[in-house]
Write a protein that holds these residues in place. Structure first.
Motif, PDB file in Angstrom:
ATOM      1  N   ALA A 202       0.934  -1.249   0.012  1.00 15.39           N
ATOM      2  CA  ALA A 202       0.092   0.027  -0.031  1.00 15.39           C
ATOM      3  C   ALA A 202       0.879   1.135  -0.031  1.00 15.39           C
ATOM      4  CB  ALA A 202      -0.954   0.241   1.154  1.00 15.39           C
ATOM      5  N   GLY A 203       2.208   1.280   0.663  1.00 13.08           N
ATOM      6  CA  GLY A 203       2.841   2.286   0.848  1.00 13.08           C
ATOM      7  C   GLY A 203       3.534   2.653  -0.557  1.00 13.08           C
ATOM      8  N   ARG A 204       3.965   1.551  -1.143  1.00 10.98           N
ATOM      9  CA  ARG A 204       4.630   1.694  -2.574  1.00 10.98           C
ATOM     10  C   ARG A 204       3.474   2.408  -3.625  1.00 10.98           C
ATOM     11  NH1 ARG A 204       6.666  -3.195  -1.185  1.00 10.98           N
ATOM     12  NH2 ARG A 204       5.190  -4.301  -2.378  1.00 10.98           N
ATOM     13  N   ILE A 205       2.529   1.885  -3.559  1.00 16.12           N
ATOM     14  CA  ILE A 205       1.462   2.182  -4.632  1.00 16.12           C
ATOM     15  C   ILE A 205       1.107   3.721  -4.402  1.00 16.12           C
ATOM     16  CG2 ILE A 205      -1.138   2.119  -5.024  1.00 16.12           C
ATOM     17  CD1 ILE A 205      -0.733  -1.092  -4.781  1.00 16.12           C
ATOM     18  N   ALA A 206       0.923   4.121  -3.028  1.00 13.79           N
ATOM     19  CA  ALA A 206       0.350   5.505  -2.734  1.00 13.79           C
ATOM     20  C   ALA A 206       1.661   6.373  -2.976  1.00 13.79           C
ATOM     21  CB  ALA A 206       0.163   5.513  -1.122  1.00 13.79           C
ATOM     22  N   CYS A 207       3.042   5.839  -2.706  1.00 14.19           N
ATOM     23  CA  CYS A 207       4.053   6.782  -2.940  1.00 14.19           C
ATOM     24  C   CYS A 207       4.267   6.854  -4.392  1.00 14.19           C
ATOM     25  CB  CYS A 207       5.172   6.225  -2.363  1.00 14.19           C
ATOM     26  SG  CYS A 207       6.687   7.371  -2.271  1.00 14.19           S
TER      27      CYS A 207
ATOM     28  N   ALA B 115      11.763  12.578  -9.598  1.00 13.29           N
ATOM     29  CA  ALA B 115      10.980  11.664  -9.331  1.00 13.29           C
ATOM     30  C   ALA B 115      11.516  10.613  -8.527  1.00 13.29           C
ATOM     31  CB  ALA B 115      10.225  10.948 -10.652  1.00 13.29           C
ATOM     32  N   GLY B 116      12.615   9.976  -8.908  1.00 18.27           N
ATOM     33  CA  GLY B 116      13.346   8.861  -8.100  1.00 18.27           C
ATOM     34  C   GLY B 116      13.798   9.188  -6.729  1.00 18.27           C
ATOM     35  N   THR B 117      14.428  10.567  -6.913  1.00 21.46           N
ATOM     36  CA  THR B 117      14.787  10.706  -5.528  1.00 21.46           C
ATOM     37  C   THR B 117      13.794  11.204  -4.444  1.00 21.46           C
ATOM     38  OG1 THR B 117      15.438  13.085  -6.300  1.00 21.46           O
ATOM     39  CG2 THR B 117      17.182  11.503  -6.418  1.00 21.46           C
ATOM     40  N   HIS B 118      12.532  11.635  -5.124  1.00 26.46           N
ATOM     41  CA  HIS B 118      11.477  12.045  -4.351  1.00 26.46           C
ATOM     42  C   HIS B 118      10.742  10.759  -3.702  1.00 26.46           C
ATOM     43  CE1 HIS B 118       8.162  14.991  -2.958  1.00 26.46           C
ATOM     44  NE2 HIS B 118       7.714  14.009  -3.154  1.00 26.46           N
ATOM     45  N   TRP B 119      10.671   9.745  -4.778  1.00 28.65           N
ATOM     46  CA  TRP B 119      10.227   8.405  -4.370  1.00 28.65           C
ATOM     47  C   TRP B 119      10.893   7.933  -3.199  1.00 28.65           C
ATOM     48  CZ3 TRP B 119      10.951   3.148  -3.672  1.00 28.65           C
ATOM     49  CH2 TRP B 119       9.935   2.355  -3.524  1.00 28.65           C
ATOM     50  N   TRP B 120      12.188   7.756  -3.258  1.00 29.95           N
ATOM     51  CA  TRP B 120      13.205   7.109  -2.524  1.00 29.95           C
ATOM     52  C   TRP B 120      12.780   8.042  -1.015  1.00 29.95           C
ATOM     53  CZ3 TRP B 120      17.400   9.203   0.163  1.00 29.95           C
ATOM     54  CH2 TRP B 120      18.286   8.370   0.921  1.00 29.95           C
ATOM     55  N   ALA B 121      12.895   9.256  -0.907  1.00 32.74           N
ATOM     56  CA  ALA B 121      12.917   9.816   0.385  1.00 32.74           C
ATOM     57  C   ALA B 121      11.334   9.734   0.815  1.00 32.74           C
ATOM     58  CB  ALA B 121      12.960  11.460   0.122  1.00 32.74           C
ATOM     59  N   ASP B 122      10.396   9.727   0.157  1.00 39.83           N
ATOM     60  CA  ASP B 122       8.909   9.576   0.800  1.00 39.83           C
ATOM     61  C   ASP B 122       8.625   8.230   1.013  1.00 39.83           C
ATOM     62  OD1 ASP B 122       8.453  12.297   0.312  1.00 39.83           O
ATOM     63  OD2 ASP B 122       6.713  11.733  -1.146  1.00 39.83           O
ATOM     64  N   ARG B 123       9.413   7.067   0.766  1.00 41.58           N
ATOM     65  CA  ARG B 123       9.158   5.843   1.363  1.00 41.58           C
ATOM     66  C   ARG B 123       9.867   5.862   2.653  1.00 41.58           C
ATOM     67  NH1 ARG B 123       6.096   2.872   1.437  1.00 41.58           N
ATOM     68  NH2 ARG B 123       7.101   0.868   1.293  1.00 41.58           N
ATOM     69  N   ARG B 124      10.476   6.544   3.095  1.00 42.03           N
ATOM     70  CA  ARG B 124      11.108   6.934   4.676  1.00 42.03           C
ATOM     71  C   ARG B 124      11.886   5.699   5.147  1.00 42.03           C
ATOM     72  NH1 ARG B 124       5.424   8.719   5.793  1.00 42.03           N
ATOM     73  NH2 ARG B 124       5.636  10.905   4.592  1.00 42.03           N
ATOM     74  N   MET B 125      11.796   4.468   4.613  1.00 38.69           N
ATOM     75  CA  MET B 125      12.297   3.418   5.168  1.00 38.69           C
ATOM     76  C   MET B 125      13.975   3.606   4.866  1.00 38.69           C
ATOM     77  SD  MET B 125      11.638   0.150   2.710  1.00 38.69           S
ATOM     78  CE  MET B 125      12.391   0.025   1.064  1.00 38.69           C
TER      79      MET B 125
END
Length: 119
Positions: free
Chosen positions: A34-39, A78-88
């Motif tokens: 769910a986190g990956r889809i929302a991100c 986009a890639g760096t934003h996704w990476w940061a927003d996933r937070r893990m």
């Protein structure tokens, strides 16, 4: 571009995306899927917003941007934003990050190095 980022994050991103994008199976009641889809959904609208603003701005200013370079820049963003927003991937505690924001970077070797690299 800074305003496009703010619009995409504050106005276009849904509440569901904001709440869910950092979820991971390691936390009780959360889902990595769910986190990956929302991100991914958030980053898609974030990138589309940036692309639209970049296109409009380049037309108004008469800039002739190279499509390949624009696509590469948007993909990197986009890639760096996704990476940061996933937070893990961020190992620091959010409280520590908050404390870092309060640190003064107005002087010292760190800021001089930033200026040197930017010149």
């Amino acid at each position: 571009m800074r305003h496009a980022k703010k619009a995409a994050t504050n106005w276009i991103q849904s509440d569901h995306q904001a709440v869910t994008k950092g979820q991971h199976d390691g936390h009780e009641g959360q889902s990595s899927r769910a986190g990956r889809i929302a991100c991914t959904a958030h980053v898609a609208t974030y990138t589309a917003t940036q692309a639209a603003v970049l296109y409009a701005g380049s037309r108004v200013l008469g800039l002739r941007l190279k499509p390949g370079r624009v696509a590469a820049a948007l993909a990197l963003s986009a890639g760096t934003h996704w990476w940061a927003d996933r937070r893990m991937h961020l190992k620091a505690d959010p409280g520590e990050l908050h404390l870092m924001q309060g640190r003064s970077w107005t002087s010292g070797p760190e800021l001089r190095e930033v200026y040197r690299l930017a010149a």
